[in-house]
Structure formats: C-alpha cells, structure tokens
Motif scaffolding. Sequence first.
Motif, short mmCIF file in Angstrom:
data_model
loop_
_atom_site.label_atom_id
_atom_site.label_comp_id
_atom_site.label_asym_id
_atom_site.label_seq_id
_atom_site.Cartn_x
_atom_site.Cartn_y
_atom_site.Cartn_z
N ASN A 26 0.84 -1.19 0.00
CA ASN A 26 0.00 0.00 0.00
C ASN A 26 0.88 1.25 0.00
O ASN A 26 2.04 1.22 0.43
CB ASN A 26 -0.91 0.01 1.23
N GLY A 27 0.30 2.35 -0.44
CA GLY A 27 1.02 3.61 -0.43
C GLY A 27 0.45 4.54 -1.46
O GLY A 27 -0.50 4.22 -2.18
N THR A 28 1.02 5.70 -1.56
CA THR A 28 0.53 6.72 -2.50
C THR A 28 1.11 6.49 -3.89
O THR A 28 2.14 5.83 -4.06
CB THR A 28 0.92 8.12 -2.02
N GLY A 29 0.47 7.12 -4.86
CA GLY A 29 1.01 7.06 -6.21
C GLY A 29 2.34 7.78 -6.32
O GLY A 29 3.24 7.34 -7.05
N VAL A 30 2.47 8.88 -5.60
CA VAL A 30 3.72 9.66 -5.64
C VAL A 30 4.88 8.81 -5.14
O VAL A 30 5.99 8.86 -5.70
CB VAL A 30 3.57 10.94 -4.79
N GLU A 31 4.65 8.00 -4.10
CA GLU A 31 5.73 7.21 -3.52
C GLU A 31 5.85 5.84 -4.20
O GLU A 31 6.86 5.52 -4.83
CB GLU A 31 5.50 7.02 -2.02
N ILE A 32 4.82 5.03 -4.10
CA ILE A 32 4.91 3.64 -4.58
C ILE A 32 4.69 3.55 -6.08
O ILE A 32 5.41 2.84 -6.79
CB ILE A 32 3.91 2.74 -3.83
N GLY A 33 3.71 4.27 -6.60
CA GLY A 33 3.45 4.22 -8.03
C GLY A 33 4.65 4.67 -8.85
O GLY A 33 5.04 4.02 -9.83
N ALA A 34 5.25 5.78 -8.45
CA ALA A 34 6.42 6.28 -9.17
C ALA A 34 7.59 5.33 -9.07
O ALA A 34 8.32 5.09 -10.05
CB ALA A 34 6.80 7.66 -8.63
N ALA A 35 7.79 4.75 -7.88
CA ALA A 35 8.89 3.80 -7.71
C ALA A 35 8.68 2.55 -8.55
O ALA A 35 9.64 1.99 -9.10
CB ALA A 35 9.04 3.44 -6.23
N MET A 36 7.45 2.10 -8.66
CA MET A 36 7.15 0.94 -9.51
C MET A 36 7.47 1.24 -10.96
O MET A 36 8.10 0.44 -11.67
CB MET A 36 5.68 0.54 -9.36
N ALA A 37 7.00 2.39 -11.43
CA ALA A 37 7.17 2.72 -12.85
C ALA A 37 8.63 2.76 -13.26
O ALA A 37 9.00 2.32 -14.35
CB ALA A 37 6.50 4.05 -13.15
N GLY A 38 9.49 3.27 -12.37
CA GLY A 38 10.89 3.38 -12.72
C GLY A 38 11.76 2.23 -12.27
O GLY A 38 12.98 2.24 -12.50
N HIS A 39 11.17 1.21 -11.65
CA HIS A 39 11.98 0.14 -11.05
C HIS A 39 12.63 -0.73 -12.13
O HIS A 39 11.95 -1.25 -13.02
CB HIS A 39 11.10 -0.73 -10.15
N PRO A 40 13.93 -0.91 -12.07
CA PRO A 40 14.61 -1.67 -13.12
C PRO A 40 14.29 -3.16 -13.12
O PRO A 40 14.51 -3.83 -14.13
CB PRO A 40 16.10 -1.44 -12.81
N ASP A 41 13.78 -3.70 -12.02
CA ASP A 41 13.46 -5.12 -11.95
C ASP A 41 11.99 -5.42 -12.17
O ASP A 41 11.55 -6.56 -11.98
CB ASP A 41 13.92 -5.70 -10.62
N ILE A 42 11.21 -4.41 -12.54
CA ILE A 42 9.82 -4.64 -12.97
C ILE A 42 9.80 -4.60 -14.49
O ILE A 42 10.27 -3.65 -15.11
CB ILE A 42 8.87 -3.59 -12.36
N ASP A 43 9.24 -5.64 -15.09
CA ASP A 43 9.27 -5.78 -16.55
C ASP A 43 8.07 -5.15 -17.24
O ASP A 43 8.10 -4.89 -18.44
CB ASP A 43 9.32 -7.27 -16.91
N MET A 44 6.99 -4.95 -16.48
CA MET A 44 5.76 -4.44 -17.09
C MET A 44 4.96 -3.70 -16.04
O MET A 44 4.93 -4.09 -14.87
CB MET A 44 4.92 -5.60 -17.64
#
Length: 489
Positions: A211-229
Amino acid sequence: MKTATDADGVATKAHDCAYIAGAWRPVSSAEMLPVVDPARETVIAEVAAGRASDLDRAVAAAREAFPAFAASPVSERLALLERIHGLMLERAEPLAQTLAREMGAAISHARAAHVPLAAAHIRAAIEVLADYQFLTLRGTTAIVREPIGVCGLITPWNWPLYQITAKVAPALAAGCTVVLKPSELAPLSALMFAQIVHDAGAPPGVFNLVNGTGVEIGAAMAGHPDIDMISITGSNRAGALVAQAAAPTVKRVTQELGGKSPNVLLPDADFPRVVPLGVMAAFRNVGQSCSAPTRMIVPRWKLAEVEAIARATAQAITVGDPLDDRTVLGPIANRAQFDRVQAMIEMGIAGGASLVCGGPGRPHGHDRGFYVRPTIFSGVTGAMRIAQEEIFGPVLCIMPYDDVDEAVAIANDTVFGLGGHVQGADVEQARAVALRIRTGQVHLNQPAWDAHAPFGGYKRSGNGREYGVFGFEEYLETKAILGFAPAPL
C-alpha cells in the motif's frame, strides 16, 4: 499484521503491513493512510504508507519467485486460480460489505456487480489458460509465448476489486509474478483479496502487495529496473506520469485511462425503453466508471421526449446509505472527487447547458456524506467543457443531432476512445454506426457483459487491452525460434 474484522468479516481498523514473499510483513514507515467512509465522512480504517524500500523487498521477492512460477505446469496455475475463484465466492458477502464501506458502492450493486464480475475475471483467465497454445509452428519456425516477468499492477478506487482481478488473474495465468499497488483511497478489499491469494496457497513471492501513495509507490514501480511491465488503470494524468517514469527502463506499459463515452440513439430506437437504460448505464456505480456512456446523442426532433423520459428516470432513483438494500446510488467515493463533480455541475450551468434535473448540492435529506444529485443536462454542444471532460459522477449530457453522420461526428468529437453504445431497431444500420465509432468497445442494443471481450482505449483512453485472451497476451513476450522443426522433405 495488526488488523481486525467486524462481525461480518469486513476488514476494519489498522493494517500496518505489506504482503511480501508469502507473509504479512511490517513496512519501514510508521505513517498510516486513513480510509474514509464516504457515506459518513468518518475514518473507518488505516493502512500502512509503504516506502520505496518496501517496494524493493516486494520486487525482489517477485523476481526470486519468477523462474519457478514461469516454469510451473499449466495444471498448477489452473488449480491455483480455481482455489482463488472459489474463495472469492465463499467470501462474497464480506467483500461486498467492505466495498460499500470503503468507496460507497450500493450494497445491491456490490453484490450484483463488483464482486461477481471480479470473480468472472478469474474464471475467464482459467478458461483462456486451459486452451492456450504457448508454442505454435509456422513452417519450420516455432512461435513461443513466454511470461514477461515481474509485473507492477496499479489499480483505482472506483472498481477496486474488479480491476485487481482483471490484472492479477491473467498475469498469474501467464506465469508472471506480481506486485500490486491498490488505491490508497479504497484499499481494504485489496487486503482481503491478498488474504484470499495467501489462503489459496500461492507460492511465496508470486503475489505481493504494498500500500502507499502514487507519488511514492506508483512512481517507484514505474521506474523500477526489476519490474518488466506496468499495468495501470487510472486518470490520464497518472497514466502519463507512469509512462514517463517507465521510459528509461523501456518496460511495457499498458494503460486503461479516462473516457467520455457516447450513447448514440438512432432515429428508429425504442426511446421509452432505451432512454431509461441509457440513464442508468451512465449513472452505474454513481457514474464512476471510465466507460460510462455519459453523452447521450439523440435526434433533435426527439429532444423533448428524451428529456422527459430521462428526467422521470433520474428522479425515481433512490440515493442513500450504501448499506441499505433499497439504495441505487450511494455517495461519490471520496471528497476530492465529490468536489470535482460539484464544480463540473456548476460549470455546466455557467456554460449554457439546459439543466433537466438535479444540479449542485447534496440531495434532499443528506446533509453529510459525499452524495450528489443525479444530474442531467440537455442542449449540450461539443464546445462545452462538460461534453469534453470526464466528470466521473452521476452527470449525463444529452446532445442533439440532425442526421446520422452528425451523430457519428459528435460521438468521435473527443480526445477519448474507451467505450461507446449504439441503440437502433435496424441492426445493420446500428452495426454500420458502431464500425464508425473510434472506441475500443461498442455495445449494440444493451448486450450482456462479456468477460472475454477485449477492453481498452483508442486515443487518450490508453493502450493495450484487458479481459479474455487479449488481456492475457499483454503479459506474454513473443519468441521466434527459426529452424525449430525439420524442413519438409
């Protein structure tokens, strides 16, 4: 996990953990995010505000679990999905109660749509996986479809459970591992779903939730190098920000974003039947559906008749406590959206549209809660903001046309292209109009919902598709192996 449930099994109180690597684990921050009951404007629960470090742990767990899960037999993934599906049906009532409390869905609608349609996405994934050919031959070349990897899933507050299963089910069916970030405004049904996945026996790391905010978790997900999609359902602003953040890692991004869907009533339509259906379709889920047909496009010579029928339909709608079985429309899901809907209604009046019914303010008898009067404008033109901007509330725009070509032009006069509706007695003419509408889905004459029909948008409504085999294939990569088969003699 510090948590509690009430007598109905509904998630309440505090949730200070994320679900990572098969267990509820404390997050690194003490900050808690309030969950507000929109009918009473009271805080009913709190959830942990995860940080980027918590996301890192979830992604690492998903990355570690991916090779084994990607290689798992189809039979094992089918069995897991069957167990998840069964547990959702067993826990349908607590899920419906939670949805009514966390985002104001009328309990009748939560029971009839939110929960069963969410379960239907899992059933559809099972049906697709059971028949899918991951390897096919074209001459001597093998075409192999493989799971894309670790998937970051970002889901909204308006259909919180439904959108989770629309993403999680095909991802798991494909053999992907996932990290889910539900909306912080309606996260309780997501926590219950995570517990269902756990109780169904998903291998550790296959499903994770932070859980978390889009600013914190959503942004980190989008730029995460180990997330493929990344798969996101949300506003156009959020979708654009995610795509921008994802660009440096060149990950796949699928987006289901906003809409301003038309409902074209052809001259031969049965107006006493289709106008009430169109009003209720626009107002379904209190108008908080990205594909809601909120522009009713009607023959100019039928305008007075349509207005009268639409007014009578709207005025008969029961607005009230979402936990009351008699309620048709509960409140708007949160304060920010309530304020926006009120502002857009005022804008419609100021912009010169004719107010058929409703208007600004709460309905009579509701001094508290984010309740909105079902509102209908007529004489709306394409130059008005209420015709162009997604309002996301129970607000319908009636727009007149003089001939069918103009009706199609009005339908396509939008930056969006998610859904559309066409009503007409002449099925061939209705089909011809549907083919001219630039949207990802078109409904002819109020058809039944189809869990296998691809759903997604043209233009600024997003890219990629969800549901059925089309949604399933979004979670697959394509590999060609030349010379795989022996050449014919």
